[in-house]
Write an enzyme that holds these catalytic residues in place. Structure first.
Site, PDB file in Angstrom:
ATOM      1  N   ASP A  53      23.327  56.866 -23.361  1.00  0.00           N
ATOM      2  CA  ASP A  53      21.915  56.578 -23.088  1.00  0.00           C
ATOM      3  C   ASP A  53      21.320  57.549 -22.082  1.00  0.00           C
ATOM      4  O   ASP A  53      22.040  58.246 -21.367  1.00  0.00           O
ATOM      5  CB  ASP A  53      21.774  55.164 -22.494  1.00  0.00           C
ATOM      6  CG  ASP A  53      22.088  54.081 -23.497  1.00  0.00           C
ATOM      7  OD1 ASP A  53      22.038  54.355 -24.710  1.00  0.00           O
ATOM      8  OD2 ASP A  53      22.382  52.954 -23.050  1.00  0.00           O
ATOM      9  N   TYR A 119      35.165  54.243 -20.218  1.00  0.00           N
ATOM     10  CA  TYR A 119      33.933  54.391 -19.451  1.00  0.00           C
ATOM     11  C   TYR A 119      34.189  53.939 -18.012  1.00  0.00           C
ATOM     12  O   TYR A 119      34.971  53.019 -17.779  1.00  0.00           O
ATOM     13  CB  TYR A 119      32.818  53.507 -20.020  1.00  0.00           C
ATOM     14  CG  TYR A 119      32.111  54.058 -21.228  1.00  0.00           C
ATOM     15  CD1 TYR A 119      30.966  54.830 -21.096  1.00  0.00           C
ATOM     16  CD2 TYR A 119      32.581  53.787 -22.510  1.00  0.00           C
ATOM     17  CE1 TYR A 119      30.297  55.320 -22.210  1.00  0.00           C
ATOM     18  CE2 TYR A 119      31.923  54.281 -23.635  1.00  0.00           C
ATOM     19  CZ  TYR A 119      30.774  55.046 -23.468  1.00  0.00           C
ATOM     20  OH  TYR A 119      30.121  55.535 -24.569  1.00  0.00           O
TER      21      TYR A 119
END
Lengths: 253, 253
Positions: A53, A119
Site C-alpha cells: 500500500d 512482514y
C-alpha cells in the site's frame, strides 16, 4: 528471453504503493518499469510478489521480468545482470534500491511461486519521538503489555478465515489464510511485530497489529481475539494501523 | 535557579550545525532556545557539550541551562522537568528530540565538565545504496581493507599533537588531544568507525576517517599515518569526509 529476478528495497514514504497506476508515476513498479523501458527502448513490465500500500516500505520485495532477445545485443544473461545493476544504481531515486539481480529459472514467477511472506510492523513506544527512524515506525507512547499481545497472537496462528481482518469489504475471493508465526518483542524502546504466513489479505497486517495493540493497551482481553476471528466481521477487529510502521520484510520461495 | 541537563538527538541533515547563529534560525541550539524563550517569556540560553558541524547528527548531545525562579511559578524542579519534556515533545520539529531532562548539580557545565566523547562515522560499503539509513551514512563502494585501517588506527591512539588532522588552519589554541580508542568494524555492508577521546579538533573525526579510508583503499600503507601525524601539516592527511556520515554518539562526564 532470460528471466531475471530482483530484490528491491524502498522507503515507501513518497510513493502511492507498489503497483503501477495510470494516474500517477509515483509508484515503485512504475519507477522501475520506466527506467527499464527507457533503457531498452520498448515497454518492459515487471511482476512483483504482491502489492504494498501507499506509504508501506520494503526490505525485500521481489520482482521478475523478461528482456526480449532484441534488447540483449549479444550479451550473456550474466553480463546483462551486471548491466542492470549499474542501471539501477545510476537511475533509481535514493529511496528505491535494487540490491540483487540474477537470472532465474524460466518458470519462476515472483507472485505465483510465493511460499511464505514476512512482514514487520514497528512501534516506537517511548515518550519522546525517534529522530532517526521516524519514517519507519509508528510513534505510540501508551504502555503496552507485550505478554498479553503474545497470548492474543497465539489464537491467530494456523489456518483461519481472516475476513474480520480484511480491509477490502467487497473481497470476492477466499479470505482463508495460514499464519505460521507471529513474533512480538521489545527491542529497547521499540515494539516489533513480525508476521510470517502463506499470504495476507489487503490491510491484514495493519488490522492484526491494530487488534493486538488494543489487547496490549487493555482495550479488551487476549481471548477477545477468538470472537473477533469467528465473527468474520471487519468492524469487530481493531483499527487499521498507519502504513508508515509496515515493512514487507522477506518473500520466501 | 535549578540547573537542568538534557540529552538531545538530531538528524542534522536540515541544519547549519549545533551552534546558534545570527544569520539563520536553522541550528539545533537556536531551535531549542527559541522554544524555551517563547515558553518562559524571556531569553533562555543553553550550553552544549560542543559544536557539531552543518549536516552532522547526534545520538547523545548534552546541554544544560538554568531557569530563572520567576519562570517556575512555584513548581518543583521535578515538576519542571516533566513540563520541559512535554514542551519539547510538543514543539520540537520531528528531526530533533530531547530524550531526557533532569536536574543536574548546581556546578554541572555540559562543555567544561566533559571527560570523554564518542563519535561514530558510518560508511555504507556496498554496490547498491542504503535506502533506509541513506542520510546517516556515506555511500562508498570501494573495497576497503579493515585490517589495514585497524593497524593505522593504532598509531593514532594516545596523546598527540593532531595539528595535521585539524580543519581550522588558524587554530591558535593547543592541538594536542588524547584518543583513547578507535574501533573499526564491518557490520554487514556497513563499516563503522567509533572514536573515543578527551576532545576533538574541528573536522578532526572527518579527517581521521578520510585518512583511514585512504589506508583501507591502499592509497598509502598504514605506517604512513605516523609520518602524517609527525608532519603536523593538514595537507599531508586524507580528505575531510562528508558530514552526513558523522554522529556525535555520547558525551561522558
Amino acid at each position: 528471453m532470460a528471466n531475471y529476478k530482483m530484490i528491491i528495497q524502498y522507503d515507501g514514504t513518497r510513493y502511492k504503493g507498489w503497483q503501477r497506476q495510470k494516474t500517477t508515476d509515483q509508484t515503485i513498479q512504475g519507477k522501475i518499469e520506466a527506467i527499464l523501458s527507457r533503457q531498452y527502448g520498448r515497454t518492459i513490465e515487471i511482476d512483483g510478489s504482491g502489492r504494498t500500500d501507499a506509504g508501506v516500505h520494503a526490505h525485500g520485495q521481489v520482482a521478475n521480468f523478461r528482456l526480449p532477445d532484441a534488447c540483449c545485443a549479444g550479451k550473456t544473461p550474466e553480463e546483462l545482470c551486471e548491466e542492470l545493476r549499474q542501471i539501477f544504481v545510476q537511475y533509481l531515486p535514493e529511496d528505491i534500491a535494487v540490491t540483487e539481480v540474477r537470472v532465474a529459472s524460466e518458470r519462476f514467477h515472483s507472485r505465483l511461486n510465493v511460499v511464505k511472506k514476512t512482514y514487520v510492523y514497528r512501534i516506537w513506544n517511548a515518550d519522546y519521538p525517534n529522530v532517526f527512524e521516524r519514517k519507519y515506525m509508528l510513534h505510540d507512547n501508551r504502555p503496552m503489555d507485550v505478554e498479553a499481545m503474545r497470548q492474543a497472537a497465539q489464537y491467530l496462528l494456523g489456518k483461519h478465515d481472516f475476513a474480520a481482518f480484511c480491509g477490502n469489504a467487497k473481497m470476492k475471493k477466499s479470505t482463508v489464510r495460514t499464519i505460521h508465526e507471529i513474533d512480538i518483542r521489545r527491542i529497547g524502546e521499540e515494539i516489533r511485530f513480525t508476521y510470517t504466513g502463506n499470504g495476507f489479505l489487503q490491510n491484514m497486517i495493519r488490522i492484526l497489529t491494530g487488534t493486538l495493540v488494543d489487547v496490549g493497551c487493555s482495550v479488551y482481553p487476549p481471548e477477545r481475539v477468538v470472537e473477533i476471528l469467528a465473527s468474520k466481521v471487519r468492524a469487530e477487529a481493531g483499527p487499521t494501523m498507519p502504513a508508515q510502521g509496515l515493512t514487507l520484510w522477506e518473500v520466501i520461495y
